[in-house]
Design a protein around this motif. Structure first.
Motif, PDB file in Angstrom:
ATOM      1  N   ARG A 114      33.462 138.443 -32.801  1.00  0.00           N
ATOM      2  CA  ARG A 114      32.393 138.784 -32.766  1.00  0.00           C
ATOM      3  C   ARG A 114      33.200 138.310 -30.386  1.00  0.00           C
ATOM      4  O   ARG A 114      31.903 138.599 -29.970  1.00  0.00           O
ATOM      5  CB  ARG A 114      31.195 138.644 -32.567  1.00  0.00           C
ATOM      6  CG  ARG A 114      30.663 139.957 -33.519  1.00  0.00           C
ATOM      7  CD  ARG A 114      30.268 140.091 -34.936  1.00  0.00           C
ATOM      8  NE  ARG A 114      28.547 139.958 -33.813  1.00  0.00           N
ATOM      9  CZ  ARG A 114      28.431 141.285 -32.902  1.00  0.00           C
ATOM     10  NH1 ARG A 114      29.295 142.138 -33.595  1.00  0.00           N
ATOM     11  NH2 ARG A 114      27.108 141.831 -32.270  1.00  0.00           N
ATOM     12  N   ILE A 144      26.018 132.078 -33.210  1.00  0.00           N
ATOM     13  CA  ILE A 144      27.045 131.299 -32.958  1.00  0.00           C
ATOM     14  C   ILE A 144      28.325 131.238 -31.731  1.00  0.00           C
ATOM     15  O   ILE A 144      28.818 130.261 -30.972  1.00  0.00           O
ATOM     16  CB  ILE A 144      28.139 130.760 -34.633  1.00  0.00           C
ATOM     17  CG1 ILE A 144      26.870 131.068 -35.402  1.00  0.00           C
ATOM     18  CG2 ILE A 144      29.397 129.579 -34.895  1.00  0.00           C
ATOM     19  CD1 ILE A 144      25.742 129.143 -35.752  1.00  0.00           C
ATOM     20  N   VAL A 145      27.941 131.976 -31.880  1.00  0.00           N
ATOM     21  CA  VAL A 145      28.892 132.983 -30.351  1.00  0.00           C
ATOM     22  C   VAL A 145      28.428 132.099 -29.317  1.00  0.00           C
ATOM     23  O   VAL A 145      28.843 132.113 -28.619  1.00  0.00           O
ATOM     24  CB  VAL A 145      28.655 134.175 -30.194  1.00  0.00           C
ATOM     25  CG1 VAL A 145      29.584 134.975 -28.412  1.00  0.00           C
ATOM     26  CG2 VAL A 145      29.114 135.570 -31.805  1.00  0.00           C
ATOM     27  N   ALA A 198      33.256 134.760 -30.019  1.00  0.00           N
ATOM     28  CA  ALA A 198      33.338 133.242 -29.675  1.00  0.00           C
ATOM     29  C   ALA A 198      35.238 132.748 -29.606  1.00  0.00           C
ATOM     30  O   ALA A 198      36.284 132.887 -29.985  1.00  0.00           O
ATOM     31  CB  ALA A 198      32.794 132.408 -30.671  1.00  0.00           C
ATOM     32  N   LEU A 235      29.579 132.849 -40.953  1.00  0.00           N
ATOM     33  CA  LEU A 235      28.933 133.246 -40.121  1.00  0.00           C
ATOM     34  C   LEU A 235      29.936 133.088 -38.768  1.00  0.00           C
ATOM     35  O   LEU A 235      30.913 133.304 -37.873  1.00  0.00           O
ATOM     36  CB  LEU A 235      27.797 132.479 -39.813  1.00  0.00           C
ATOM     37  CG  LEU A 235      26.249 133.110 -40.294  1.00  0.00           C
ATOM     38  CD1 LEU A 235      25.896 131.860 -40.009  1.00  0.00           C
ATOM     39  CD2 LEU A 235      26.586 134.713 -39.904  1.00  0.00           C
ATOM     40  N   SER A 241      31.949 135.620 -36.047  1.00  0.00           N
ATOM     41  CA  SER A 241      31.762 134.728 -34.907  1.00  0.00           C
ATOM     42  C   SER A 241      33.210 135.182 -34.442  1.00  0.00           C
ATOM     43  O   SER A 241      32.951 134.848 -32.945  1.00  0.00           O
ATOM     44  CB  SER A 241      31.113 133.742 -34.336  1.00  0.00           C
ATOM     45  OG  SER A 241      31.778 132.277 -34.902  1.00  0.00           O
ATOM     46  N   TYR A 268      20.634 128.144 -36.068  1.00  0.00           N
ATOM     47  CA  TYR A 268      20.760 129.479 -35.980  1.00  0.00           C
ATOM     48  C   TYR A 268      19.075 129.986 -36.561  1.00  0.00           C
ATOM     49  O   TYR A 268      18.535 129.618 -37.827  1.00  0.00           O
ATOM     50  CB  TYR A 268      22.118 129.860 -36.440  1.00  0.00           C
ATOM     51  CG  TYR A 268      22.769 129.883 -37.753  1.00  0.00           C
ATOM     52  CD1 TYR A 268      22.398 130.321 -39.584  1.00  0.00           C
ATOM     53  CD2 TYR A 268      22.975 128.855 -38.046  1.00  0.00           C
ATOM     54  CE1 TYR A 268      22.413 129.882 -40.550  1.00  0.00           C
ATOM     55  CE2 TYR A 268      23.699 128.182 -39.677  1.00  0.00           C
ATOM     56  CZ  TYR A 268      23.277 129.657 -40.565  1.00  0.00           C
ATOM     57  OH  TYR A 268      23.939 129.138 -41.926  1.00  0.00           O
ATOM     58  N   ALA A 322      25.335 135.786 -36.295  1.00  0.00           N
ATOM     59  CA  ALA A 322      26.754 135.328 -36.084  1.00  0.00           C
ATOM     60  C   ALA A 322      26.593 135.231 -34.642  1.00  0.00           C
ATOM     61  O   ALA A 322      27.157 134.817 -34.351  1.00  0.00           O
ATOM     62  CB  ALA A 322      27.467 136.097 -36.225  1.00  0.00           C
ATOM     63  N   ASP A 323      26.116 136.165 -33.460  1.00  0.00           N
ATOM     64  CA  ASP A 323      25.588 136.066 -32.757  1.00  0.00           C
ATOM     65  C   ASP A 323      24.985 134.642 -31.724  1.00  0.00           C
ATOM     66  O   ASP A 323      25.323 133.801 -30.884  1.00  0.00           O
ATOM     67  CB  ASP A 323      24.391 136.908 -31.651  1.00  0.00           C
ATOM     68  CG  ASP A 323      25.473 138.581 -31.970  1.00  0.00           C
ATOM     69  OD1 ASP A 323      26.677 138.124 -32.609  1.00  0.00           O
ATOM     70  OD2 ASP A 323      24.999 139.570 -31.908  1.00  0.00           O
TER      71      ASP A 323
END
Length: 355
Positions: free
Chosen positions: A249, A210-211, A251, A242, A246, A195, A207-208
Motif C-alpha cells: 500500500r 505503518i505506511v 511503504a 501489517l 503496508s 499503531y 496498515a496505513d
C-alpha cells in the motif's frame, strides 16, 4: 522440601512435553500449550540447568522418589532434544539467506550471555528516544527510536519492527527486543512503533499507520541522520501481516521480514482486500519469512501459502525459513534460536542493500 521438588519436576516435565509436542486441538488448548511451552522451547540451556539442579536436590535430600527421577530423566532427554532443535535453526536460516543471494557471516554464538541473560536488556552504549509522534492519532501514533550513543559516520540503515497482538492488543516495547538492541549497538537506527488497534484500527487504518511510519522516517531522514534507501521492515505475528500489506500500500522499504506471521485476511468491513495474496507481488521488496513448524497459534501453512504466491509472481525475491520446533513468539527471548534469527536478518538486509 521433597514435595516441592516433586511438584517442580512434574511441572517441568509438563512444560517440556508441550514444548516438544504443542497442542492445537482448539483455541483454548493452543493458548495453554503456548504459554506453558514457549519459554521452555526457547530456553533449553536453562531447562537443562534446572533439571540437573532438581536431580541434585533429590539426591541431596536423601529421599529419592522414583517418580521424580523418571520425570527429571524425561525432562533431561527432552531438554537435549530442544537444544538440538534450537541449534538446527542456524543452518535453516543460512540456507534461506543464500536463497535470496545473501552470504551468511557465521558469527560465534554468545553462549555466556544467552545462558545467564535470557531477557533482552538495553545495552549501555544504546540510547532510547521514546514516544516520538509520527502521525495524527495521539498515543496510537508514537514510536521509540534506538541508536548507538557514539554514532558511526554517515547515514545509518534503519530497521522498523511492528509488534503483534491479533490486531487488538500489544505495544511497541513488546517483541524482538534482542533484534532492536543488537542492530542499534552495531550502528543502525531501530524503530518500534505503536499503531491503531481494533476497533479504531480496523483495516486498512492499521496498515496505513505503518505506511505513515515509513513515510515519516523518509521525510525526516536528514535530521535523523538515516539512509532512506536502506530501510528494513520487520513484523511479528499480526505485525508481519501489517508489514506485508503496508509495502503493498505504498511503504517504500528495501527489505521485508515476517516473523511467525499471519498472512490471511483480516475481519473488516472495508472493500479493500486485506489478504496479501490478493495483491500483485511482483513489485514487493525482497522478503524473508521465518516461521516455526511447532507454532500452535498461527500454523506454518499460511507462510508457505504466501511464499508460494510470491514465488509464482516474483521468483527468487522471497525465502521461507522453517525453524524446527519453534513456537509462536520466539522473539520474546534472548535465546539461541532468536540469536540465529537476528544474524540471518542482518545478513539478509546486507543482501538486499547490495542489490
Amino acid at each position: 522440601m521433597t514435595t516441592l521438588v516433586m511438584a517442580l519436576s512434574a511441572l517441568l516435565a509438563f512444560s517440556v512435553a508441550l514444548a516438544l509436542w504443542p497442542a492445537r486441538a482448539n483455541p483454548l488448548v493452543a493458548t495453554i500449550s503456548f504459554y506453558a511451552g514457549v519459554a521452555t522451547s526457547e530456553l533449553p540451556l536453562q531447562v537443562l540447568a534446572l533439571t540437573v539442579f532438581l536431580l541434585a536436590s533429590t539426591v541431596t535430600l536423601g529421599e529419592i522418589s522414583v517418580v521424580a527421577v523418571i520425570l527429571l530423566g524425561c525432562s533431561l532427554l527432552g531438554g537435549v532434544a530442544l537444544l538440538g532443535r534450537a541449534l538446527a535453526a542456524r543452518n535453516v536460516l543460512e540456507s534461506a539467506v543464500r536463497a535470496v543471494g545473501g552470504t551468511p557471516a557465521r558469527r560465534p554464538r554468545p553462549w555466556a550471555s544467552l545462558a545467564f541473560r535470557p531477557w533482552p536488556r538495553l545495552p549501555r552504549g544504546v540510547e532510547r528516544h521514546g514516544a516520538i509522534s509520527y502521525g495524527p492519532y495521539g498515543k496510537a501514533n508514537r514510536l521509540d527510536l534506538y541508536r548507538r550513543r557514539r554514532r558511526p559516520p554517515g547515514p545509518a540503515p534503519v530497521l522498523v519492527h511492528v509488534h503483534g497482538g491479533s490486531f487488538r492488543r500489544g505495544r511497541r516495547s513488546q517483541d524482538a527486543r534482542m533484534l532492536l538492541y543488537r542492530l542499534a549497538r552495531r550502528g543502525w537506527v531501530t524503530v518500534s512503533p505503536d499503531y491503531r488497534l481494533l476497533p479504531a484500527g480496523e483495516f486498512p487504518a492499521n496498515a496505513d499507520d505503518i505506511v505513515e511510519v515509513v513515510t515519516w522516517l523518509r521525510m525526516h531522514a536528514e535530521e535523523l541522520d538515516i539512509d532512506p534507501e536502506r530501510i528494513v521492515l520487520v513484523g511479528s505475528s499480526a505485525g508481519a501481516h501489517l508489514a506485508v500489506l503496508s509495502t503493498l500500500r505504498g511503504a517504500q522499504v528495501r527489505a521485508l521480514v515476517g516473523l511467525y506471521g499471519y498472512y490471511g485476511a483480516q475481519r473488516t468491513r472495508s472493500d479493500v482486500p486485506s489478504d496479501p495474496t490478493r495483491y500483485p507481488a511482483d513489485q514487493a521488496p525482497l522478503t524473508l519469512l521465518v516461521h516455526g513448524d511447532a507454532d500452535s497459534f498461527v500454523d506454518i501453512s499460511g507462510a508457505r501459502r504466501y511464499a508460494g504466491h510470491r514465488r509464482m509472481l516474483s521468483g527468487d525475491t522471497v525465502a521461507l525459513a522453517e525453524l524446527p520446533g519453534a513456537q509462536h513468539g520466539f522473539d520474546r527471548f534472548a535465546s539461541l534460536r532468536f540469536s540465529a534469527v537476528c544474524d540471518a536478518i542482518e545478513d539478509f538486509a546486507h543482501a538486499a542493500f547490495s542489490r
